[in-house]
Design an enzyme around this catalytic site. Structure first.
Site, PDB file in Angstrom:
ATOM      1  N   TYR A   1      -7.855  35.311  -6.218  1.00  0.00           N
ATOM      2  CA  TYR A   1      -8.410  34.826  -4.944  1.00  0.00           C
ATOM      3  C   TYR A   1      -9.686  35.625  -4.741  1.00  0.00           C
ATOM      4  O   TYR A   1      -9.826  36.362  -3.785  1.00  0.00           O
ATOM      5  CB  TYR A   1      -7.358  35.095  -3.857  1.00  0.00           C
ATOM      6  CG  TYR A   1      -7.588  34.504  -2.489  1.00  0.00           C
ATOM      7  CD1 TYR A   1      -7.726  33.142  -2.302  1.00  0.00           C
ATOM      8  CD2 TYR A   1      -7.610  35.330  -1.356  1.00  0.00           C
ATOM      9  CE1 TYR A   1      -7.888  32.613  -1.037  1.00  0.00           C
ATOM     10  CE2 TYR A   1      -7.766  34.811  -0.081  1.00  0.00           C
ATOM     11  CZ  TYR A   1      -7.906  33.451   0.069  1.00  0.00           C
ATOM     12  OH  TYR A   1      -8.056  32.922   1.340  1.00  0.00           O
TER      13      TYR A   1
ATOM     14  N   HIS B   1     -15.083  32.027  -0.431  1.00  0.00           N
ATOM     15  CA  HIS B   1     -13.894  31.189  -0.229  1.00  0.00           C
ATOM     16  C   HIS B   1     -12.910  31.869   0.718  1.00  0.00           C
ATOM     17  O   HIS B   1     -12.411  31.245   1.670  1.00  0.00           O
ATOM     18  CB  HIS B   1     -13.221  30.896  -1.575  1.00  0.00           C
ATOM     19  CG  HIS B   1     -11.902  30.186  -1.455  1.00  0.00           C
ATOM     20  ND1 HIS B   1     -11.802  28.885  -1.000  1.00  0.00           N
ATOM     21  CD2 HIS B   1     -10.639  30.602  -1.722  1.00  0.00           C
ATOM     22  CE1 HIS B   1     -10.527  28.531  -0.992  1.00  0.00           C
ATOM     23  NE2 HIS B   1      -9.795  29.546  -1.424  1.00  0.00           N
TER      24      HIS B   1
ATOM     25  N   ARG C   1      -7.745  31.767  10.777  1.00  0.00           N
ATOM     26  CA  ARG C   1      -7.403  32.970  11.524  1.00  0.00           C
ATOM     27  C   ARG C   1      -8.491  33.294  12.530  1.00  0.00           C
ATOM     28  O   ARG C   1      -8.526  32.719  13.614  1.00  0.00           O
ATOM     29  CB  ARG C   1      -7.134  34.145  10.575  1.00  0.00           C
ATOM     30  CG  ARG C   1      -5.803  34.009   9.833  1.00  0.00           C
ATOM     31  CD  ARG C   1      -5.463  35.289   9.064  1.00  0.00           C
ATOM     32  NE  ARG C   1      -6.532  35.666   8.147  1.00  0.00           N
ATOM     33  CZ  ARG C   1      -6.642  35.209   6.893  1.00  0.00           C
ATOM     34  NH1 ARG C   1      -5.743  34.387   6.408  1.00  0.00           N
ATOM     35  NH2 ARG C   1      -7.649  35.576   6.129  1.00  0.00           N
TER      36      ARG C   1
ATOM     37  N   GLU D   1      -9.236  22.678  -6.427  1.00  0.00           N
ATOM     38  CA  GLU D   1      -9.854  24.000  -6.303  1.00  0.00           C
ATOM     39  C   GLU D   1     -10.720  24.199  -7.537  1.00  0.00           C
ATOM     40  O   GLU D   1     -10.218  24.151  -8.665  1.00  0.00           O
ATOM     41  CB  GLU D   1      -8.799  25.104  -6.166  1.00  0.00           C
ATOM     42  CG  GLU D   1      -8.083  25.022  -4.822  1.00  0.00           C
ATOM     43  CD  GLU D   1      -7.164  26.199  -4.521  1.00  0.00           C
ATOM     44  OE1 GLU D   1      -6.625  26.794  -5.478  1.00  0.00           O
ATOM     45  OE2 GLU D   1      -6.999  26.513  -3.331  1.00  0.00           O
TER      46      GLU D   1
ATOM     47  N   ASP E   1      -7.324  23.745  -9.919  1.00  0.00           N
ATOM     48  CA  ASP E   1      -6.018  24.167  -9.418  1.00  0.00           C
ATOM     49  C   ASP E   1      -5.639  23.296  -8.215  1.00  0.00           C
ATOM     50  O   ASP E   1      -5.895  23.645  -7.069  1.00  0.00           O
ATOM     51  CB  ASP E   1      -6.086  25.648  -9.034  1.00  0.00           C
ATOM     52  CG  ASP E   1      -4.714  26.237  -8.803  1.00  0.00           C
ATOM     53  OD1 ASP E   1      -3.741  25.722  -9.384  1.00  0.00           O
ATOM     54  OD2 ASP E   1      -4.611  27.218  -8.041  1.00  0.00           O
TER      55      ASP E   1
ATOM     56  N   GLN F   1       1.105  23.332   1.879  1.00  0.00           N
ATOM     57  CA  GLN F   1       0.792  24.770   1.814  1.00  0.00           C
ATOM     58  C   GLN F   1       0.890  25.433   3.190  1.00  0.00           C
ATOM     59  O   GLN F   1       1.469  26.508   3.339  1.00  0.00           O
ATOM     60  CB  GLN F   1      -0.633  24.926   1.262  1.00  0.00           C
ATOM     61  CG  GLN F   1      -1.081  26.376   1.051  1.00  0.00           C
ATOM     62  CD  GLN F   1      -2.502  26.449   0.459  1.00  0.00           C
ATOM     63  OE1 GLN F   1      -3.120  25.435   0.143  1.00  0.00           O
ATOM     64  NE2 GLN F   1      -3.012  27.653   0.316  1.00  0.00           N
TER      65      GLN F   1
ATOM     66  N   TYR G   1       3.825  28.479   3.267  1.00  0.00           N
ATOM     67  CA  TYR G   1       3.305  29.684   2.589  1.00  0.00           C
ATOM     68  C   TYR G   1       3.729  31.010   3.212  1.00  0.00           C
ATOM     69  O   TYR G   1       3.573  32.056   2.584  1.00  0.00           O
ATOM     70  CB  TYR G   1       1.782  29.614   2.429  1.00  0.00           C
ATOM     71  CG  TYR G   1       0.983  30.111   3.612  1.00  0.00           C
ATOM     72  CD1 TYR G   1       0.806  29.323   4.732  1.00  0.00           C
ATOM     73  CD2 TYR G   1       0.385  31.370   3.586  1.00  0.00           C
ATOM     74  CE1 TYR G   1       0.059  29.771   5.803  1.00  0.00           C
ATOM     75  CE2 TYR G   1      -0.360  31.824   4.655  1.00  0.00           C
ATOM     76  CZ  TYR G   1      -0.518  31.032   5.757  1.00  0.00           C
ATOM     77  OH  TYR G   1      -1.252  31.479   6.811  1.00  0.00           O
TER      78      TYR G   1
ATOM     79  N   LYS H   1       1.200  24.176  -4.781  1.00  0.00           N
ATOM     80  CA  LYS H   1       0.315  24.557  -5.877  1.00  0.00           C
ATOM     81  C   LYS H   1       0.899  24.263  -7.252  1.00  0.00           C
ATOM     82  O   LYS H   1       0.148  24.151  -8.223  1.00  0.00           O
ATOM     83  CB  LYS H   1       0.055  26.075  -5.814  1.00  0.00           C
ATOM     84  CG  LYS H   1      -0.614  26.536  -4.541  1.00  0.00           C
ATOM     85  CD  LYS H   1      -2.100  26.272  -4.618  1.00  0.00           C
ATOM     86  CE  LYS H   1      -2.809  26.909  -3.436  1.00  0.00           C
ATOM     87  NZ  LYS H   1      -4.249  26.798  -3.559  1.00  0.00           N
TER      88      LYS H   1
ATOM     89  N   THR I   1     -10.508  29.774  -6.159  1.00  0.00           N
ATOM     90  CA  THR I   1     -11.593  28.853  -5.798  1.00  0.00           C
ATOM     91  C   THR I   1     -12.935  29.579  -5.752  1.00  0.00           C
ATOM     92  O   THR I   1     -13.045  30.623  -5.126  1.00  0.00           O
ATOM     93  CB  THR I   1     -11.298  28.230  -4.421  1.00  0.00           C
ATOM     94  OG1 THR I   1      -9.995  27.679  -4.465  1.00  0.00           O
ATOM     95  CG2 THR I   1     -12.310  27.162  -4.068  1.00  0.00           C
TER      96      THR I   1
HETATM   97 CA    CA Z   1      -6.030  28.515  -6.800  1.00  0.00          CA
END
Ligand code: CA
Length: 424
Positions: free
Chosen positions: A136, A141, A150, A207, A241, A248, A252, A261, A357
């Site tokens: 990540y 991203h 958030r 992604e 991806d 999600q 998650y 995913k 991503t």
């Molecule tokens: Ca990914």
């Protein structure tokens, strides 16, 4: 300079203008020639080259390779031979196909056994992937996602600038370019509802990622340092991806991505070696605050690789919807691998580690529909005038990647995947 990278070399095989596969590339892949058996191969221009046939004909004789090393349905055994062998084989191929080398070019019966038009071979998944890890590592991203879901003022979580954050993905559902996927079904929690519903995802997304493929690592309990990492990374692919954003969002917490995913990830069939990409190494973004010593790196650890995403409707033409670049990555592959093994975790030949991503700094360089359509609020227009917030049934998503410098273009070809409706 690595012998095979000589920009002045040309091949006796025709290479069309703008091809991703000049003689300086020499990627590795696995294919089935028409009516023949699976082989490991490479590609120059639009010609696929059967390496097991070349080996049987004695063209690798002095390289001390196992007899069946190319007569395999994946690259794993070849990768296990180690970096000196990867380099020696690639250099030999460069020499054999150099315009000034006559051994093979003047031998029609050998040429017939070795060379095939690319449109007549079927590309297969190039490696047997025992483990797949997804990072990540794009700051843009992670910032975009944190801003959307958030707090724009604290978009990055406290660990992000200290750890190349990642999770263990699923390898069984990784497919090669050209194979279609089905829209996944699952549980989602609609806005303002008090209980979840079941059905096809309404927010299917891609992604834009790149993945690197490792060699065998060290025994369990030992780590690979930043300095050592280059000996353990074979090459790279373009990687889509696939993600289901509504599934999600509901699933998650607290353990991270799961069924949103693991239904499919698509990869390009030709693995471009780190040797071929060496001329395109660049320094990455400055890392502030300073990272812990085991993640400390210097010099050019990123790569300048142009990335493009295109969408085509059913029977429609491709529309470019994003352009990004791998050089924007905050965490390098060396840091990802050093971090992955710092606890003693072992790796195997053919393991895939994806970047996460890859989003650039501008809205047209974002690497997912989630960001491009800003959580579905800003539809994108295709050439036909059709609009998209997420991916529809019948759409084909294509990702392309290449590096270019001093007149040499090293490309990855493409990863192209059509989305079929959910199963009844
Ligand atoms: Ca990914």
């Amino acid at each position: 300079m690595i012998y095979a990278n000589d920009p002045s070399r040309s091949s006796w095989i025709t290479v069309p203008e703008g091809s991703d596969f000049p003689i300086q590339n020499i990627p590795f892949g696995v294919f089935i020639p028409a009516d023949d058996i699976i082989t490991i191969g490479t590609r120059i221009g639009n010609t696929a080259i059967d390496l097991s046939a070349l080996h049987q004909l004695g063209y690798f004789e002095d390289l001390e390779l196992p007899l069946d090393v190319f007569l395999q349905d994946n690259l794993n055994d070849f990768i296990s031979l180690g970096k000196p062998h990867w380099r020696a084989v690639r250099d030999r191929i460069a020499e054999l196909f150099d315009v000034n080398t006559k051994d093979l070019s003047s031998h029609p019966e050998h040429r017939e056994r070795v060379l095939f038009p690319v449109e007549e071979v079927q590309m297969l998944l190039p490696v047997f992937i025992q483990d797949y890890t997804d990072f990540y590592s794009s700051r843009e991203h992670a910032t975009n996602v944190g801003t959307m879901f958030r707090d724009p003022n604290n978009a990055l979580l406290p660990n992000w600038l200290h750890i190349p954050v990642g999770y263990h993905g699923r390898s069984s559902s990784i497919i090669v370019s050209g194979e279609p996927i089905r829209r996944p079904k699952g549980q989602t929690m609609p806005p303002n509802a008090d209980k979840p519903v079941f059905g096809p995802t309404k927010r299917l997304d891609f992604e834009l990622e790149m993945g690197f493929i490792t060699s065998d690592g060290k025994p369990l309990g030992e780590s690979i340092s930043i300095e050592e990492s280059k000996d353990y990374i074979f090459g790279m692919v373009v990687f889509n991806d696939w993600s289901a954003r509504d599934i999600q969002k509901w699933e998650y917490v607290p353990l991270g991505p799961f069924l949103a995913k693991n239904f499919a990830s698509s990869m390009s069939p030709w693995v471009v070696t780190m040797d071929a990409l060496q001329p395109f190494a660049v320094e990455g973004p400055k890392q502030e605050p300073e990272v812990l010593p085991y993640l400390n790196q210097s010099g050019a650890q990123n790569y300048d690789i142009s990335l493009e995403v295109l969408i085509a409707e059913e029977n429609g033409e491709d529309s470019t919807i994003a352009n990004s670049n791998y050089k924007h990555m905050y965490w390098s592959m060396a840091q990802q691998l050093a971090h992955h093994t710092i606890n003693g975790c072992n790796i195997n030949s053919g393991d895939l580690m994806a970047s996460g991503t890859i989003s650039g700094p501008t809205p047209d360089s974002y690497g997912s529909m989630l960001e491009l359509s800003w959580n579905g609020t800003k539809p994108l227009s295709l050439k036909s005038g059709a609009q998209r917030t997420f991916i529809e049934d019948g759409d084909t998503v294509t990702m392309k990647a290449y590096s270019e410098k001093n007149g040499v273009r090293i490309g990855f070809g493409e990863v192209r995947t059509k989305v079929l409706p959910a199963q009844d």
